[in-house]
Each structure stands twice: as C-alpha cells, then as structure tokens.
Design a protein around this motif. Structure first.
Motif, PDB file in Angstrom:
ATOM      1  N   LEU A  44       0.838  -1.212   0.000  1.00  0.00           N
ATOM      2  CA  LEU A  44       0.000   0.000   0.000  1.00  0.00           C
ATOM      3  C   LEU A  44       0.870   1.260   0.000  1.00  0.00           C
ATOM      4  CD1 LEU A  44      -2.946  -0.739   2.466  1.00  0.00           C
ATOM      5  CD2 LEU A  44      -3.003  -0.728   0.002  1.00  0.00           C
ATOM      6  N   SER A  45       1.975   1.216   0.753  1.00  0.00           N
ATOM      7  CA  SER A  45       2.858   2.386   0.806  1.00  0.00           C
ATOM      8  C   SER A  45       3.445   2.648  -0.579  1.00  0.00           C
ATOM      9  CB  SER A  45       4.006   2.176   1.787  1.00  0.00           C
ATOM     10  OG  SER A  45       3.498   1.861   3.031  1.00  0.00           O
ATOM     11  N   ARG A  46       3.894   1.581  -1.243  1.00  0.00           N
ATOM     12  CA  ARG A  46       4.479   1.725  -2.584  1.00  0.00           C
ATOM     13  C   ARG A  46       3.451   2.250  -3.576  1.00  0.00           C
ATOM     14  NH1 ARG A  46       9.627   2.031  -4.617  1.00  0.00           N
ATOM     15  NH2 ARG A  46      10.908   1.231  -2.960  1.00  0.00           N
ATOM     16  N   LEU A  47       2.242   1.683  -3.507  1.00  0.00           N
ATOM     17  CA  LEU A  47       1.189   2.135  -4.435  1.00  0.00           C
ATOM     18  C   LEU A  47       0.962   3.632  -4.260  1.00  0.00           C
ATOM     19  CD1 LEU A  47      -1.536  -0.686  -4.169  1.00  0.00           C
ATOM     20  CD2 LEU A  47      -0.291  -0.007  -6.222  1.00  0.00           C
ATOM     21  N   SER A  48       0.925   4.032  -2.999  1.00  0.00           N
ATOM     22  CA  SER A  48       0.689   5.442  -2.719  1.00  0.00           C
ATOM     23  C   SER A  48       1.833   6.322  -3.256  1.00  0.00           C
ATOM     24  CB  SER A  48       0.514   5.621  -1.221  1.00  0.00           C
ATOM     25  OG  SER A  48       0.793   6.913  -0.837  1.00  0.00           O
ATOM     26  N   GLU A  49       3.084   5.832  -3.095  1.00  0.00           N
ATOM     27  CA  GLU A  49       4.240   6.611  -3.596  1.00  0.00           C
ATOM     28  C   GLU A  49       4.169   6.779  -5.118  1.00  0.00           C
ATOM     29  OE1 GLU A  49       7.022   4.688  -0.205  1.00  0.00           O
ATOM     30  OE2 GLU A  49       7.757   4.508  -2.269  1.00  0.00           O
ATOM     31  N   LEU A  50       3.722   5.723  -5.800  1.00  0.00           N
ATOM     32  CA  LEU A  50       3.702   5.751  -7.268  1.00  0.00           C
ATOM     33  C   LEU A  50       2.458   6.440  -7.840  1.00  0.00           C
ATOM     34  CD1 LEU A  50       4.897   2.063  -7.779  1.00  0.00           C
ATOM     35  CD2 LEU A  50       6.212   4.105  -8.360  1.00  0.00           C
ATOM     36  N   ASP A  51       1.461   6.615  -6.994  1.00  0.00           N
ATOM     37  CA  ASP A  51       0.186   7.168  -7.452  1.00  0.00           C
ATOM     38  C   ASP A  51       0.241   8.701  -7.413  1.00  0.00           C
ATOM     39  OD1 ASP A  51      -2.384   7.819  -7.984  1.00  0.00           O
ATOM     40  OD2 ASP A  51      -3.280   6.594  -6.400  1.00  0.00           O
TER      41      ASP A  51
ATOM     42  N   ASP B 161     -13.091  -0.936 -12.435  1.00  0.00           N
ATOM     43  CA  ASP B 161     -12.662   0.206 -11.604  1.00  0.00           C
ATOM     44  C   ASP B 161     -11.196   0.079 -11.195  1.00  0.00           C
ATOM     45  OD1 ASP B 161     -15.163   1.305 -11.642  1.00  0.00           O
ATOM     46  OD2 ASP B 161     -15.799   0.282  -9.785  1.00  0.00           O
ATOM     47  N   LEU B 162     -10.699  -1.159 -11.214  1.00  0.00           N
ATOM     48  CA  LEU B 162      -9.330  -1.380 -10.726  1.00  0.00           C
ATOM     49  C   LEU B 162      -8.287  -1.178 -11.822  1.00  0.00           C
ATOM     50  CD1 LEU B 162      -9.954  -4.591  -8.549  1.00  0.00           C
ATOM     51  CD2 LEU B 162     -10.209  -2.200  -7.893  1.00  0.00           C
ATOM     52  N   GLU B 163      -8.764  -1.143 -13.096  1.00  0.00           N
ATOM     53  CA  GLU B 163      -7.807  -1.073 -14.216  1.00  0.00           C
ATOM     54  C   GLU B 163      -6.918   0.168 -14.138  1.00  0.00           C
ATOM     55  OE1 GLU B 163     -10.291  -1.536 -17.611  1.00  0.00           O
ATOM     56  OE2 GLU B 163     -10.487  -3.707 -17.277  1.00  0.00           O
ATOM     57  N   GLN B 164      -7.483   1.254 -13.620  1.00  0.00           N
ATOM     58  CA  GLN B 164      -6.716   2.507 -13.541  1.00  0.00           C
ATOM     59  C   GLN B 164      -5.418   2.376 -12.723  1.00  0.00           C
ATOM     60  OE1 GLN B 164      -8.716   5.402 -10.918  1.00  0.00           O
ATOM     61  NE2 GLN B 164     -10.264   3.826 -10.541  1.00  0.00           N
ATOM     62  N   TYR B 165      -5.377   1.361 -11.841  1.00  0.00           N
ATOM     63  CA  TYR B 165      -4.184   1.226 -10.990  1.00  0.00           C
ATOM     64  C   TYR B 165      -3.206   0.179 -11.534  1.00  0.00           C
ATOM     65  CZ  TYR B 165      -7.719   3.146  -7.814  1.00  0.00           C
ATOM     66  OH  TYR B 165      -8.711   3.893  -7.256  1.00  0.00           O
ATOM     67  N   GLU B 166      -3.530  -0.417 -12.692  1.00  0.00           N
ATOM     68  CA  GLU B 166      -2.753  -1.568 -13.153  1.00  0.00           C
ATOM     69  C   GLU B 166      -1.257  -1.258 -13.254  1.00  0.00           C
ATOM     70  OE1 GLU B 166      -4.949  -3.910 -16.033  1.00  0.00           O
ATOM     71  OE2 GLU B 166      -2.984  -4.419 -16.892  1.00  0.00           O
ATOM     72  N   LYS B 167      -0.950  -0.098 -13.854  1.00  0.00           N
ATOM     73  CA  LYS B 167       0.470   0.218 -14.081  1.00  0.00           C
ATOM     74  C   LYS B 167       1.209   0.381 -12.738  1.00  0.00           C
ATOM     75  CE  LYS B 167       3.792   3.089 -16.409  1.00  0.00           C
ATOM     76  NZ  LYS B 167       4.724   2.642 -15.451  1.00  0.00           N
ATOM     77  N   ILE B 168       0.618   1.168 -11.848  1.00  0.00           N
ATOM     78  CA  ILE B 168       1.339   1.387 -10.576  1.00  0.00           C
ATOM     79  C   ILE B 168       1.421   0.096  -9.765  1.00  0.00           C
ATOM     80  CG2 ILE B 168       0.992   3.887 -10.348  1.00  0.00           C
ATOM     81  CD1 ILE B 168      -1.253   3.253  -8.319  1.00  0.00           C
ATOM     82  N   TYR B 169       0.440  -0.768  -9.968  1.00  0.00           N
ATOM     83  CA  TYR B 169       0.446  -2.050  -9.236  1.00  0.00           C
ATOM     84  C   TYR B 169       1.625  -2.903  -9.702  1.00  0.00           C
ATOM     85  CZ  TYR B 169      -1.441  -6.363  -7.168  1.00  0.00           C
ATOM     86  OH  TYR B 169      -1.614  -7.514  -6.434  1.00  0.00           O
ATOM     87  N   ILE B 170       1.792  -2.985 -11.034  1.00  0.00           N
ATOM     88  CA  ILE B 170       2.898  -3.787 -11.568  1.00  0.00           C
ATOM     89  C   ILE B 170       4.237  -3.194 -11.122  1.00  0.00           C
ATOM     90  CG2 ILE B 170       4.066  -4.501 -13.718  1.00  0.00           C
ATOM     91  CD1 ILE B 170       1.201  -4.669 -14.938  1.00  0.00           C
ATOM     92  N   ASP B 171       4.348  -1.866 -11.197  1.00  0.00           N
ATOM     93  CA  ASP B 171       5.597  -1.205 -10.781  1.00  0.00           C
ATOM     94  C   ASP B 171       5.866  -1.423  -9.285  1.00  0.00           C
ATOM     95  OD1 ASP B 171       5.912  -0.391 -13.321  1.00  0.00           O
ATOM     96  OD2 ASP B 171       5.284   1.703 -12.991  1.00  0.00           O
ATOM     97  N   ALA B 172       4.801  -1.350  -8.515  1.00  0.00           N
ATOM     98  CA  ALA B 172       4.978  -1.529  -7.067  1.00  0.00           C
ATOM     99  C   ALA B 172       5.464  -2.942  -6.777  1.00  0.00           C
ATOM    100  CB  ALA B 172       3.658  -1.276  -6.345  1.00  0.00           C
TER     101      ALA B 172
END
Ligand SMILES: Nc1ncnc2c1ncn2[C@@H]1O[C@H](COP(=O)(O)OP(=O)(O)OP(=O)(O)O)[C@@H](O)[C@H]1O
Length: 529
Positions: A367-374, A488-499
């Motif tokens: 969650l911390s990483r996702l937040s940093e990348l978002d 609704d979750l697709e918008q986070y796909e890139k940051i999820y993979i990077d995280a």
C-alpha cells in the motif's frame, strides 16, 4: 435395522419412511434465561453524569472532566447494583455477575467506578481487587483507567503486574512489604494483570496472597475459557479465602462470612452453563443486551405475560451505530480493491485485520508503494502492528493513529479484542474470520462510544459459505453487499505492476520474523562459547 412399516393389514418390507426426530429444546438455567436487559442505544441516554446518587462526587467530577455528560446503559445498570450490593457484605455472600454488552459500550467504567467507590471505604491497605485481562496491552489500558480515577482523589494504590521490565523478585517489592509483627503485607489495593504473570507470583512470590480479595474481575472473560483448561483459574481459586462449592449455607457462612465476588465481562460472553461451571459462580446475575432480529417477535410467556428472552440471549450484539458491508472479490484482487476503496470512499483512520505477520508486512509495504507511485492522489500514511513490533513502537503508532498522523494501520488479531483506539472510522477484515466471536471483536474496534463506524469484510468466492455461516451464528442479518467492479481497478494496473517489481528487490519484503532472528543469534552465541 428393520425398516418395515404396517399399512392396514399389509406390511411394507424395507419402507424408506423414517420418523422425524423431535428437536430437543435447549433449556437454559433460570439466571441465563431471564437476564436483566441492557439497552444498546448509546444515542438516547437517560441518566446524566450526576444522576447516580450513590456515586462519589470526586468520581463524578472526573467523569465531567473527561467531557462525559451521560452514563451509558451498561453503566446505569452496573454501577448502582455493584455499589448497593456492598451494603450486604457483612450479612451474606454477594451474588456474582456476568455482563455481556456490545463492544465499545463502556463496560470498563461499569466496574472501575464501583470498585474504587467500594474500596475507598475499606481503609486498611490490602489486595482487594484483582482484574485479569488476556493481554498485556489490555491490562495496561485498564490500569490507565483506574489510575486516572484514583489520582489525587483517593488513598488507593493500583498496580500493573507485568513482565516486561521487572523480574519477579523486583516486582515483589512493588507488591509487598515485610512487617516483623504481621509478616508479609500488601502495599497495593488493586492489581491489574494477565493470567501468566499472576500465576508466576502465586507460585514463586512468598507472601503474595489473594485471601483478602473482595473483587475478582475477568474482563474479556470468554477468552479465558480455553485457558481454563490450563488451570490458571484453578490456581486463583485455590488461593482465595474460600474455595468450596458456591453454596451458601449457615455452616459455610459461619466459617467464611465473606466470599470474593466474581464479575465477568465481555461482548461475547459464553452462555454455555458447562463452561461457566468452572468459575463456581454464586447465584449469578446476568446483565445482557439482546438482539431483536427483524421480523421476529419475542414469544410471550403465558404465565408472566413477559417476552421469553432465553432463545435470544446468546446471540451477540454489535453497536447500533455500526454499518456492516461485504465485498465479494477474488484473492488476487484484494490489494487493489482495498486501495480503490480507500481512494474512492475517502476512508480515513482505517484499521485492517490480516491473518499473519508476514501478510501484515507485505500489505503495508504494498500500500505504501502504491501510494508513492500514485501521482493522482495525496500520499497515504500506512503502518503495521504485529508481535514483531516492540511495545514502544506499538504505543507510538497507536498514538500517531489516534492523532490522525497515520491513515491506515495494518495489524494481526492482537489488536482485535478490547483495544480502545479513538475515532477508528472503518475496519477492514481482509480475510473472513473463522468464528463469530472473531468477527464481533474485530468489527467492534469501530463504532465505539456511540460514534459511527463501518466494517467491510473481503470475501473470496471460496469463503462465501464460511462467511454466511459466521454471520448466521452471530445472529447478523444486516450485512450489505458493497460492489466494486473489476473495471474500476484497471486505472491502478500500471502502478500495481511497478509496485510489485519494486517490492521484489526490497530485502525487507520477505522479512524474517524477529524471534527467528533472535533465536539464531542466541544459537550462534552458544556455539561461540
Ligand atoms: N459515559 C460515557 N460517555 C462517553 N464516553 C464513554 C462513556 N463511558 C465510556 N466511554 C468511552 O467509551 C469507549 C469504550 O469504552 P470501553 O473500552 O469500556 O468499552 P468496552 O465495552 O469495554 O468495549 P470492548 O468490548 O471492545 O472491550 C472508551 O473510550 C470510553 O472512554
């Protein structure tokens, strides 16, 4: 087995028809079937803070200083009952009590205040009240409540018995002093403790005695039913002045005119007479809140014309202000579903229960990483609490969380019971709990003291049946479905993979539990010697 059946004069051989067994109705003992009912309504309070005339003015003032205006229902019921029963202390044994009221409904003060009030009128210093809780953190919480109400107002000493900093020998000096005429004497009136430390003192500390105990309180009492088999309660019983059966006759009264009063508190108190038998309760009185399920009317007893409550007691109640939801999602979508809910529902002061220490750490890092990348959203402050975290850090995180400096706290079940953290607005149950009690205590970390709160359980398709079972046994009918679309979750796909990529390189992502490391260091040291 002969399954023949006779119709008119003909016998049908091997008939499949079977007689239905009559369902045996569970008959509860009178005290369990006819409890005193505690309201669950914390919004429409009837008794103002100076409305219990028996209560000491100094205690009332301290309640006012805290900003409390009214007593909660469990307090209205318990405080006068416990204070008034003291009048019979010299005449007969006092009745024991079991109190089952929702999480966050103020059970702690319902015993803290009457204990202080009763003990202040017993001038000689002796150990008169023993409060036992299942964990150190909870013991510390209750100790703080006692200390606040005693400080600068009463000549009473409360002591937190804990193993963190002191050896038994050193702790002995905090509990006892030696008098050449009278022998060992207690220098405290109230002890708050956990079973383990208590038993250590009962075994090893010369002079530590429970013979003068007026109150024995088991808070979160049902969590002890398993420990009962480990016999700590038997140890306590054996150390009390009277340890016989709970039958008050002229003979017992003559030899033991006073008996320790047992008080059991929990939001999920067992009403299984078999389990309660171990506690040797004397004429117990049950105070409980009951649920009224939608569309079900309580049946009326034809003799008394009163509603029959027996069947309804035993189902747990949750706070009225709690709103419960479930989100159906496969395991792999849980992290993003969680992240999405935080972002779109504006969830603040969220506590999330996860099943293992390792998962706590992983989810916190993710969650911390996702937040940093978002870059589209404001930073999210996420921290973790598990048994790997030291007591000092634990306390500091709880403080930061209460002050609004941490948004999401990920933790194991160690925080699920009894912990009172101010203003948690949402509880996430990342996994379906196995038992109704676990569900009730976890969701009970929010919607406390009449405040609003939400609980959201993540349910995978495999665990749907289990969750339905848990809800049914908890008597819950009002858990709503919260829908989250995969799109609704697709918008986070890139940051999820990077995280995930970033976390793979993080050495702490797969962190070894500290005790394993500690054991290894110890082993190495032994080898070097
Ligand atoms: N009369 C009151 N007015 C306002 N707040 C109160 C009152 N009594 C207690 N509280 C607050 O309510 C909160 C919950 O109380 P407490 O921890 O005693 O609940 P509990 O019933 O023991 O919950 P749990 O079953 O989860 O242990 C505490 O923060 C406490 O300070």
């Amino acid at each position: 087995m002969d399954e023949s059946k006779t119709i008119s004069d003909f016998t049908l051989v091997n008939s499949q028809e079977t007689k239905k067994n009559k369902k045996v109705k569970r008959v509860l003992p009178e005290w369990l079937a006819k409890p005193t009912i505690i309201s669950v309504d914390l919004k429409h309070l009837e008794v103002p803070i100076d409305g219990i005339p028996e209560l000491d003015a100094a205690l009332v003032q301290k309640l006012k200083n805290k900003g409390f205006t009214h007593f909660f229902p469990v307090q209205n019921q318990m405080i006068p009952w416990l204070i008034n029963i003291q009048k019979h202390w010299d005449e007969t044994w006092l009745r024991d009590a079991c109190i089952s009221a929702p999480t966050g409904s103020g059970k702690t003060l319902s015993y803290v205040l009457p204990i202080i009030q009763t003990l202040k009128s017993m001038p000689r210093r002796r150990l008169r009240a023993l409060i036992v809780l299942p964990t150190k953190v909870l013991a510390m919480q209750v100790f703080k409540v006692f200390s606040y109400f005693i400080k600068n107002a009463f000549d009473l000493k409360v002591y937190l018995m804990e193993s963190a900093n002191l050896t038994l020998e050193k702790e002995k000096n905090m509990l006892l002093r030696y008098d050449t005429m009278r022998g060992w004497m207690s220098i405290v009136d109230i002890v708050v403790t956990t079973p383990g430390r208590l038993v250590d003192h009962l075994y090893y500390t010369e002079g530590f005695s429970l013979k003068n105990l007026r109150f024995l309180v088991l808070d979160e009492a049902d969590s002890f039913t398993n420990i009962l088999q480990n016999d700590w309660l038997q140890q306590v019983n054996e150390n009390l002045a009277y340890n016989g059966p709970a039958i008050c006759t002229l003979k017992t009264l003559k030899h033991w005119p006073q008996r320790t009063q047992r008080l059991l508190f929990s939001a999920t108190l067992t009403q299984d007479p078999e389990k309660l038998k171990f506690l040797k309760l004397f004429e117990p009185k049950l105070f409980t809140s009951i649920i009224k399920r939608k569309n079900i009317e309580l049946p009326i007893d034809s003799n008394t014309n009163e509603p029959v409550r027996g069947d309804f007691v035993g189902k747990y109640t949750t706070p009225k202000e709690l709103k419960e939801y479930m989100v159906l999602c496969p395991e792999e979508n849980k992290p993003l579903t969680f992240y999405h809910l935080i972002r779109t529902k504006g969830l603040k002061r969220v506590i999330c229960f996860v099943k293992s220490k390792l998962e706590v750490h992983r989810l916190t890092r993710l969650l911390s990483r996702l937040s940093e990348l978002d870059t589209n959203n404001s930073p999210l402050r996420v921290n973790e609490i598990s048994s790997d975290v030291s007591q000092k850090v634990h306390t500091s995180y709880i403080k930061q969380f209460s002050d609004g400096k941490i948004d999401v706290l990920i933790c194991t079940d160690s925080l699920a019971r009894g912990i009172d953290i101010e203003r948690i607005s949402c509880v996430i149950l990342y996994n379906v709990p196995k038992y109704p009690k676990n569900y009730i205590h976890r969701v009970g970390r929010t919607a406390r003291a009449g405040h609003k709160g939400k609980a959201i359980t993540f349910v995978t398709p495999e665990h749907k049946n289990l969750f339905t079972k848990v809800l049914n046994s908890a008597g819950k009918t009002d858990v709503k479905n919260m829908k989250v679309d995969i799109s609704d979750l697709e918008q986070y796909e890139k940051i999820y993979i990077d995280a995930l990529k970033a976390l793979k390189t993080e050495s702490t992502f797969i962190k070894k539990p500290r005790n394993v490391i500690r054991k290894r260091i110890k082993k190495n040291k032994q080898l070097q010697q």
